[in-house]
Design an enzyme around this catalytic site. Structure first.
Site, PDB file in Angstrom:
ATOM      1  N   ARG A  15       0.753  -0.985  -0.052  1.00 38.40           N
ATOM      2  CA  ARG A  15      -0.256   0.097  -0.153  1.00 38.40           C
ATOM      3  C   ARG A  15       0.645   1.522  -0.125  1.00 38.40           C
ATOM      4  O   ARG A  15       0.378   2.022   0.927  1.00 38.40           O
ATOM      5  CB  ARG A  15      -1.319   0.384   1.336  1.00 38.40           C
ATOM      6  N   GLU A  16       2.130   1.292  -0.760  1.00 38.09           N
ATOM      7  CA  GLU A  16       2.788   2.248  -1.033  1.00 38.09           C
ATOM      8  C   GLU A  16       2.163   4.061  -1.620  1.00 38.09           C
ATOM      9  O   GLU A  16       2.185   4.385  -0.343  1.00 38.09           O
ATOM     10  CB  GLU A  16       4.037   2.353  -1.248  1.00 38.09           C
ATOM     11  N   GLU A 621     -24.214  -1.997  -6.680  1.00 37.90           N
ATOM     12  CA  GLU A 621     -23.482  -2.229  -6.563  1.00 37.90           C
ATOM     13  C   GLU A 621     -23.350  -4.171  -8.222  1.00 37.90           C
ATOM     14  O   GLU A 621     -22.849  -3.979  -8.761  1.00 37.90           O
ATOM     15  CB  GLU A 621     -21.788  -2.541  -5.550  1.00 37.90           C
ATOM     16  N   HIS A 710     -16.928  11.683   1.998  1.00 39.65           N
ATOM     17  CA  HIS A 710     -15.542  10.758   1.536  1.00 39.65           C
ATOM     18  C   HIS A 710     -14.334  12.626   1.208  1.00 39.65           C
ATOM     19  O   HIS A 710     -13.435  12.144   0.691  1.00 39.65           O
ATOM     20  CB  HIS A 710     -15.838  11.007   0.323  1.00 39.65           C
TER      21      HIS A 710
END
Length: 774
Positions: A15-16, A621, A710
């Site tokens: 997760r860099e 979804e 968000h």
């Protein structure tokens, strides 16, 4: 026969990218350092694929936030509200991209973020392009060309990937009336031509254009736009080789149009729709020159490929059109799967028996290459040994004792229609609930989670490592819960939540307590921006050994006289946000989960919890992309939710929550779910999503989100009032709740407290404006 890949995970195996972006947003990294982090991830991804033997490696599949937003920046589709940032602040392009995605609230500016919604039927979110009638396009950002040159300089056999122009327009939204966004193709296409021309000049031979909207039900007019667009591309750039990629479904009735498009390579998702290969091979296509890209490795799920099945499809194609016209690929971009199974070294987390059934992105790249070698008869000794291992692993999975539970299957078989119905209709329940709960008009609540600070996450990490005892960890969680409860009381929120400080993720937390689930240590995938999730793996029949949430919810309720919501994740969302077993119908697995959640709902009610929220943000979804397949899904999905929620008395109020979705085409099904209260994300769309509920005359109560969680910006009381006034204009006041868009886990406490205080004040103002007798 060649191999290629449609896209690779951009977040980095550790997760860099997430860490670099969040440090940059916090002012701890410079723009140059962030750019260097991106360059490092791109190079590692490219080299991994090249060294594995991929013939055409994708570039421009990397993004710091979202590939659709990248396209908007590329073509200069930047909403007017950001123009002052461009002119006065002269923000670097990457900062402008982040402002469009997250909003901008500093330096005297207060600009809202662009709308966000789900990418087809995945849990990935994209930033929705905004179009006006006089929309102008210009080449604003040359990222695709720059990344192609970067790849070439590093010796990569690169293939640029762009979102196709027609799908780009179809995925956007008109921000005013009087026109259709596809009318803008004449203005947009010259910019695409300019980009494609620059790529060709830079040395690109193949360019992949993703047109996933070709998997949808299109009108004749929309199909004509596709035809004219690709004819024009071919006429202007006759030597550029176009790879046309669609995925997630069949081409369906669009197939005749697709087969006539002047492209050099046509990609098929044969995981989601293997039957389309027969449809194509039965046409005059076999006499042409177009190459077929066979997507035979699943880009959406983590199960090891069945080589025998994949080889049968490949051989069927080569027998008809020859090896020269067949390429091998994943079904879609590998964005939707974790990076590398080799990182899963903890056998207590992921057992060797289950691990042998799996393949992550790196392993799927190997599968593509091995399938090509098997089909072409290359490297026979080594690949034949691999084929035997693959067959053995798939056979082990079929016969494993871990998979099946006869008790669970018997419970599913015993379900009746009565199990999916509340005792009385909402009109009766509403009166009983109002009498029991004594809530004011415009009741306030939050969606569930409160900020998971670095400190809270560190407690969990120390506890899992054994550095904190169970007692010490529980004391810390109890204190944090108590603080959250009392703070909510202090600011006068009506329906409280316990904050979910004990939870790592809204799906993983439940999966860890259910039989039939397995987990990874590093199986992260991108949901949106820097938000990554680690989906559980459903490998077998699902059941609930013991209560999962009763302890902490009951503790929170003991601290206050106000109602505290029990917070659960619904069966459809647990299904959609997991990697699901593919050896039985998804409906069967979903029903098993529904029974487990039903048991939890019953236990919460017995414990004195009078409001229970069963989140279903993923129900829209999961809707199949093609309309003819939707009703079957909706029937079992709505029934699964109803099974989970229908075991309570009338006085117990059932809530549900849904994320960014278009509700118009499923509003009847949402009504059929019969939740007493539904909360939905509405703030980014400026309450547009409420129109479907208003036109339908939705009878139950609704909490339209007034606070975009968000984005880091804090909305004002007046902004929230304006949004609720819009809601009140189409929904009766006595049906409305006031709440944020979603859970607050990813936000900081300072902005959360400021925003919720504004929200409570907005609700007070609204109550004062409504006659007492309403």
């Amino acid at each position: 026969m060649q191999t290629h890949n449609l896209g690779y995970p951009r977040i980095g195996s550790q997760r860099e990218l997430k860490k670099a972006c969040e440090q940059y947003w916090a002012g701890k990294l410079t723009l140059q350092q962030l750019s260097q982090a991106g360059s490092s991830i791109r190079l590692r991804n490219w080299l991994l694929q090249k060294e594995a033997g991929i013939d055409l490696v994708p570039c421009n599949d990397f993004s710091y936030y979202d590939q659709v937003l990248d396209t908007s920046l590329m073509v200069g589709a930047i909403p007017v509200r950001y123009h002052n940032l461009m002119q006065d602040r002269q923000l670097p392009h990457l900062d402008l991209l982040f402002a469009m995605a997250r909003g901008y609230q500093k330096d005297g500016y207060d600009i809202t973020a662009m709308e966000m919604t789900k990418w087809f039927d995945t849990n990935y979110h994209y930033i929705v392009p905004e179009f006006t009638a006089n929309q102008q396009f210009t080449l604003f950002n040359s990222k695709p060309v720059n990344e192609f040159l970067e790849a070439r300089q590093n010796g990569i056999p690169a293939k640029p990937v762009l979102l196709g122009p027609v799908s780009y327009l179809l995925l956007g939204k008109e921000k005013e009336g009087g026109f259709h966004r596809l009318e803008l193709i004449k203005k947009l296409l010259p910019v695409y031509m300019e980009v494609l021309g620059k790529l060709e000049q830079a040395g690109a031979y193949y360019v992949q254009l993703d047109e996933p909207c070709l998997s949808l039900n299109l009108t004749d007019a929309e199909r004509r736009v596709f035809s004219k667009t690709y004819e024009e591309i071919k006429n202007k750039l006759p030597n550029l080789q176009i790879i046309l990629a669609s995925y997630f479904e069949c081409y369906g009735e669009n197939l005749p149009t697709v087969l006539k498009l002047p492209v050099q390579v046509l990609h098929l998702d044969l995981v989601r729709c293997s039957g389309q290969l027969d449809d194509i091979l039965a046409t005059g296509f076999v006499h042409g020159r177009t190459i077929l890209s066979l997507g035979v490795v699943d880009g959406r799920n983590i199960w090891k490929s069945n080589f025998e099945h994949a080889l049968a499809l490949i051989k069927k194609a080569t027998a008809k059109i020859g090896e020269q016209r067949v390429w091998i690929a994943p079904s879609c971009s590998l964005l939707h799967v974790p990076c590398d199974l080799d990182l899963e070294t903890n056998e207590k987390v992921l057992t060797p028996e289950i691990k042998q059934w799996l393949a992550f992105a790196k392993q799927k790249i190997d599968e593509v290459v091995i399938l090509k070698q098997l089909a072409a008869g290359e490297n026979r000794e080594a690949v034949n040994a691999t084929l035997k291992e693959n067959i053995a692993a798939n056979q082990n999975r079929k016969t494993s004792a871990l998979i099946h539970n006869s008790v669970v299957k018997a419970r599913v078989a015993a379900i009746t229609d009565a199990d999916a119905k509340r005792l009385n209709p909402f009109s009766v329940r509403k009166l009983k609930q109002h009498k029991a709960l004594h809530l004011p008009l415009f009741p306030t609540t939050t969606i569930g989670s409160f900020p998971q600070t670095v400190e809270v996450r560190s407690w969990r990490a120390k506890w899992k490592k054994g550095d904190l005892t169970d007692v010490q960890y529980d004391e810390l969680i109890a204190k944090e819960t108590e603080k959250a409860i009392h703070w909510q009381e202090d600011i006068d929120i009506d329906v409280l939540v316990h904050g979910e400080f004990e939870r790592n993720d809204m799906v993983e937390y439940f999966g860890e307590q259910l039989d039939g689930f397995a987990f990874s240590k590093n199986g992260w995938v991108q949901s949106y921006g820097s938000r990554c999730v680690k989906p559980p793996i459903i490998y077998g029949d699902v059941s609930r050994p013991e209560p999962m949430t009763v302890r902490w919810t009951s503790y929170a309720q003991s601290l206050t006289k106000r109602p505290v919501k029990g917070m659960l994740t619904g069966p459809v969302t647990i299904l959609q946000w997991s990697f699901v077993r593919n050896d039985q119908p998804r409906s069967e697995t979903c029903t098993q989960i529904a029974l487990a959640i039903r048991e939890e709902v019953a236990d919460l009610e017995k414990a004195g919890i009078n409001i229970i929220q069963i989140d279903e943000p993923a129900i829209r979804e999961g809707l199949p992309l093609r309309k003819e397949n939707r009703q079957e899904y909706l029937n079992w999905a709505v029934k699964a939710f109803s099974i989970s929620a229908s075991c309570v008395k009338d006085e117990t109020q059932i809530h549900t929550h849904m994320c960014y979705s278009e509700f118009n085409d499923i509003i009847q099904n949402i009504a059929d779910m019969d939740a007493d209260v539904i909360t939905i994300e509405c703030s980014r769309s400026q309450m547009e999503l409420l129109d479907a509920f208003a036109e339908f005359k939705y009878p139950n109560e609704i909490g339209p989100g007034v606070y975009d969680i968000h984005s880091p910006r804090v909305p004002s009381k007046n902004e929230m009032i304006r949004l609720m006034e819009k809601a009140k204009a189409v929904i009766p006041a006595d049906q409305l709740w006031v709440n944020p868009d979603c859970g607050l886990k990813t936000r900081g406490w300072d902005e959360t407290k400021a925003a919720l205080l504004e929200m409570v004040n907005a609700a007070r103002h609204l109550r004062q404006q409504v006659p007492v007798n309403v």
